[in-house]
Design a protein around this motif. Structure first.
Motif, PDB file in Angstrom:
ATOM      1  N   LYS A 243       7.993   5.145  -1.031  1.00 23.78           N
ATOM      2  CA  LYS A 243       6.641   5.609  -1.322  1.00 23.78           C
ATOM      3  C   LYS A 243       6.548   6.120  -2.754  1.00 23.78           C
ATOM      4  CE  LYS A 243       5.608   6.976   3.447  1.00 23.78           C
ATOM      5  NZ  LYS A 243       5.253   8.123   4.352  1.00 23.78           N
ATOM      6  N   CYS A 244       7.661   6.608  -3.254  1.00 22.52           N
ATOM      7  CA  CYS A 244       7.683   7.137  -4.620  1.00 22.52           C
ATOM      8  C   CYS A 244       7.310   6.051  -5.626  1.00 22.52           C
ATOM      9  CB  CYS A 244       9.072   7.702  -4.913  1.00 22.52           C
ATOM     10  SG  CYS A 244       9.179   8.651  -6.433  1.00 22.52           S
ATOM     11  N   TYR A 245       7.894   4.873  -5.478  1.00 24.05           N
ATOM     12  CA  TYR A 245       7.570   3.772  -6.396  1.00 24.05           C
ATOM     13  C   TYR A 245       6.117   3.346  -6.246  1.00 24.05           C
ATOM     14  CZ  TYR A 245       6.831  -1.029  -7.788  1.00 24.05           C
ATOM     15  OH  TYR A 245       6.275  -2.169  -8.314  1.00 24.05           O
ATOM     16  N   LYS A 246       5.651   3.221  -5.009  1.00 24.51           N
ATOM     17  CA  LYS A 246       4.274   2.779  -4.781  1.00 24.51           C
ATOM     18  C   LYS A 246       3.277   3.773  -5.373  1.00 24.51           C
ATOM     19  CE  LYS A 246       5.656   0.370  -0.550  1.00 24.51           C
ATOM     20  NZ  LYS A 246       5.594   0.357   0.943  1.00 24.51           N
ATOM     21  N   SER A 247       3.593   5.061  -5.291  1.00 27.68           N
ATOM     22  CA  SER A 247       2.717   6.082  -5.878  1.00 27.68           C
ATOM     23  C   SER A 247       2.729   6.000  -7.390  1.00 27.68           C
ATOM     24  CB  SER A 247       3.175   7.474  -5.424  1.00 27.68           C
ATOM     25  OG  SER A 247       3.151   7.588  -4.020  1.00 27.68           O
ATOM     26  N   ALA A 248       3.930   5.845  -7.964  1.00 25.93           N
ATOM     27  CA  ALA A 248       4.051   5.747  -9.421  1.00 25.93           C
ATOM     28  C   ALA A 248       3.312   4.531  -9.952  1.00 25.93           C
ATOM     29  CB  ALA A 248       5.532   5.689  -9.816  1.00 25.93           C
ATOM     30  N   LEU A 249       3.328   3.430  -9.218  1.00 25.16           N
ATOM     31  CA  LEU A 249       2.650   2.212  -9.663  1.00 25.16           C
ATOM     32  C   LEU A 249       1.144   2.430  -9.754  1.00 25.16           C
ATOM     33  CD1 LEU A 249       2.912  -0.770 -10.417  1.00 25.16           C
ATOM     34  CD2 LEU A 249       2.709  -1.331  -7.977  1.00 25.16           C
TER      35      LEU A 249
END
Length: 623
Positions: A243-249
């Protein structure tokens, strides 16, 4: 009629199988090579007609200037019945052919306190970031001031503020102190650290959040519309699954400037780079399929798409430097930095000292690992094997003494059982020490670091390799000991950099303690394989092959006195029964999958006590 049709079909298949492959790839910004799957007289005759041709007898490949690329491809196409040409992607050619205009940088836009503090190579990093219009990856070695460079780029684009800084919980204080000292023009009341999703953030000019908080408060952060987005330790975003990557994107798509910071952007394999590069420019590679096909030897298997390999790494290194990333090592920019000496100590592990049950367990795990066919099964066994190894190494570690000259030293370990054993040893030697692991609060970390750095009576720092490998400076030490290994060379390099960084005045000695007939026999060659791959893409300059090998001596001194012993090939110390066999499959040698296993099982939670969730996770995972 049917026989004729079948014969024609077989003939066509035979023709297709006889077609050779010609793979084109960059070897420098100005030249590309053509790698043939087999020798072809027709192809050689084509190559000899190209004005800029050159033959490399070592690789047995022909190479040419990039300006002749279309000419080479068009001539090879005339051999299409005998030759299949794998071309250089269009985005790569556009990247290297793009004209490099000189960028004017108005340094007067920077806060004077920050501008005057920047070192020459940090100014170069600022220029690179501005040349890339504030969307870049700063991948300098640990300890070279990536924080300063990121803040300088952000300050240059102050008209795009507010700034969002996503970092680890342990780095929050570092960012706050740096901003307060070097950006005094920013009122301290407008620099905020978000501790709860309920916090009001409407007045903040600079907002600092943990990676976990970025995910939990995503909607609120998106509403704030941050124009500058800084991601510290960006390698934590390496997996599509988080979820961290998806949020950062989502945040990166809304921001005009995206600055990623990581001294280890890829911990193990090239595929880990894509998610970070996607934050900077999500249109450049097109898709992960295209990226992994070109640079990760991507292929379809019975278990899905496999992107764990490596391919065209020289070309990838060129694209990274040209489009995305600036990377300098300490050796590049700090000529006066003392040397780092690496030594591998083979411990005198005697299995007869252990109970029959312990001996049988260790031998059984080693045999079970070697007998496993599936990678996932190997991973599970190795995790258990690694945990048991920690217990077996403790008696050997006890052989170290504290006689002789006393100097400050760091001891890194992974499992709690080993950290506890080290602490007991140090306490019995009546040495003042500090301990930092996943249960140490941020305030405690700062207090312990200052104690070790400035109090001469504190000689030892007992450190978790996953909780204390970033965000701290311990240059008072010039000896670093690894009681346990880690399967990622980048993690080890980060840990070593706690002592070998700006401010170090003495040669740093690094010692890796290896126990024969344990999981160390398997992990050490894994480290060498990964290190070699990262070197090929320009992300590592370390070389474990040149580490000096020594045997443990009963008179070994913990504080850094000379050891008796002679150098030798590391393979001579591996157990013959468990000596690692290099198999043809890339994934068996290079992709151990341990990082993905950890990322799937560990949930990092935001709380006052910094618990990175990694300590002892290997032996806690239930397979």
């Amino acid at each position: 009629m049917m026989n004729k049709s079948l014969n024609h079909s077989f003939y066509g298949q035979a023709q297709a199988q006889q077609r050779l492959a010609a793979k084109c790839s960059l070897i420098s910004e100005n030249r590309f090579c053509v790698e043939m799957s087999s020798f072809s007289n027709e192809a050689v005759r084509v190559f000899q007609t190209i004005p800029t041709r050159s033959y490399d007898p070592k690789t047995r490949n022909w190479n040419f200037h990039v300006k002749d690329y279309q000419l080479v491809v068009s001539k090879l196409r005339t051999l299409k019945d005998k030759l299949k040409v794998e071309q250089i992607p269009k985005y790569v050619l556009e990247c290297v052919n793009q004209s490099q205009d000189e960028v004017f940088v108005d340094y007067n836009k920077l806060d004077p306190a920050l501008s005057s503090a920047l070192m020459p190579f940090q100014i170069e990093g600022l220029n690179f970031g501005i040349d890339k219009k504030g969307r870049c990856l700063i991948a300098d070695d640990m300890g070279l001031g990536k924080t300063f460079q990121a803040l300088a780029i952000a300050d240059y684009y102050r008209e795009d503020w507010p700034v969002l800084i996503a970092t680890t919980a342990t780095m929050k204080a570092v960012w706050e102190e740096t901003i307060r000292t070097y950006l005094p023009s920013v009122p301290i009341t407008q620099v905020q650290y978000m501790v709860s999703g309920r916090d009001y953030i409407g007045d903040s000019k600079v907002l600092i959040v943990s990676h976990d908080m970025m995910t939990r408060a995503l909607d609120k952060l998106l509403q704030r519309s941050f124009g500058v987005f800084i991601v510290d330790e960006s390698h934590v975003l390496k997996s599509f699954k988080t979820k961290c990557y998806k949020s950062a994107l989502l945040l990166a798509k809304k921001a005009r400037r995206v600055i990623l910071l990581s001294g280890t952007p890829a911990l193990s394999r090239p595929s880990e780079l894509f998610t970070q590069l996607d934050l900077i420019d999500n249109k450049f590679f097109g898709s992960f399929y295209e990226f992994s096909t070109r640079y990760c030897d991507g292929k379809q298997t019975n278990f899905g798409w496999d992107a764990s390999g490596k391919s065209n790494l020289q070309e990838l290194e060129i694209v990274l430097a040209k489009k995305f990333m600036i990377r300098r090592t300490k050796e590049d920019v700090l000529k006066a930095l003392p040397n780092k000496k690496q030594e591998l100590i083979t411990l005198d592990t005697k299995l007869e000292e252990f109970s029959e049950t312990d001996r049988q367990c260790l031998v059984a795990l080693g045999e079970k690992y070697n007998n496993q066919k599936k990678s996932s099964d190997k991973h599970a066994v190795l995790l258990t094997y690694f945990s048991e190894t920690a217990k077996m190494k403790i008696p050997s570690f006890l052989h170290f003494t504290s006689a002789g000259k006393k100097v400050k030293f760091l001891v890194f370990a992974h499992h709690q059982v080993m950290l506890n054993a080290i602490e007991d040893i140090v306490r019995k030697k009546n040495l003042n020490y500090i301990r930092i692991d996943g249960n140490t609060t941020m305030d405690q970390r700062k207090y312990f670091i200052n104690k070790f750095q400035y109090d001469d009576s504190y000689l030892c720092a007992v450190l978790s390799i996953t909780a204390a490998n970033v965000g701290i400076t311990l240059t008072a030490a010039n000896l670093v000991i690894f009681a346990e290994l880690h399967w990622n060379p980048s993690i080890i390099s980060q840990a070593e950099a706690r002592a070998h960084r700006i401010g170090q005045e003495n040669t740093v000695v690094v010692r890796y303690l290896i126990a024969l007939h344990t999981a160390d026999d398997l992990i050490w060659p894994k480290l060498q394989e990964k290190q070699e791959t990262l070197k090929q893409v320009g992300l590592c300059r370390e070389n474990f092959d040149r580490v000096e090998i020594k045997k443990q001596n009963k008179d070994v001194v913990l504080e850094g006195l000379d050891l008796n012993g002679s150098s030798s090939d590391i393979r001579a110390y591996f157990s013959p029964q468990k000596k690692r066999k290099r198999e043809d499959k890339v994934e068996d040698v290079f992709d151990d999958g341990l990082d993905d296993i950890l990322s799937e099982h560990v949930e990092i939670k935001e709380k006052e006590i910094f618990d990175d969730g990694m300590n002892d996770v290997l032996c806690d995972i239930d397979f």
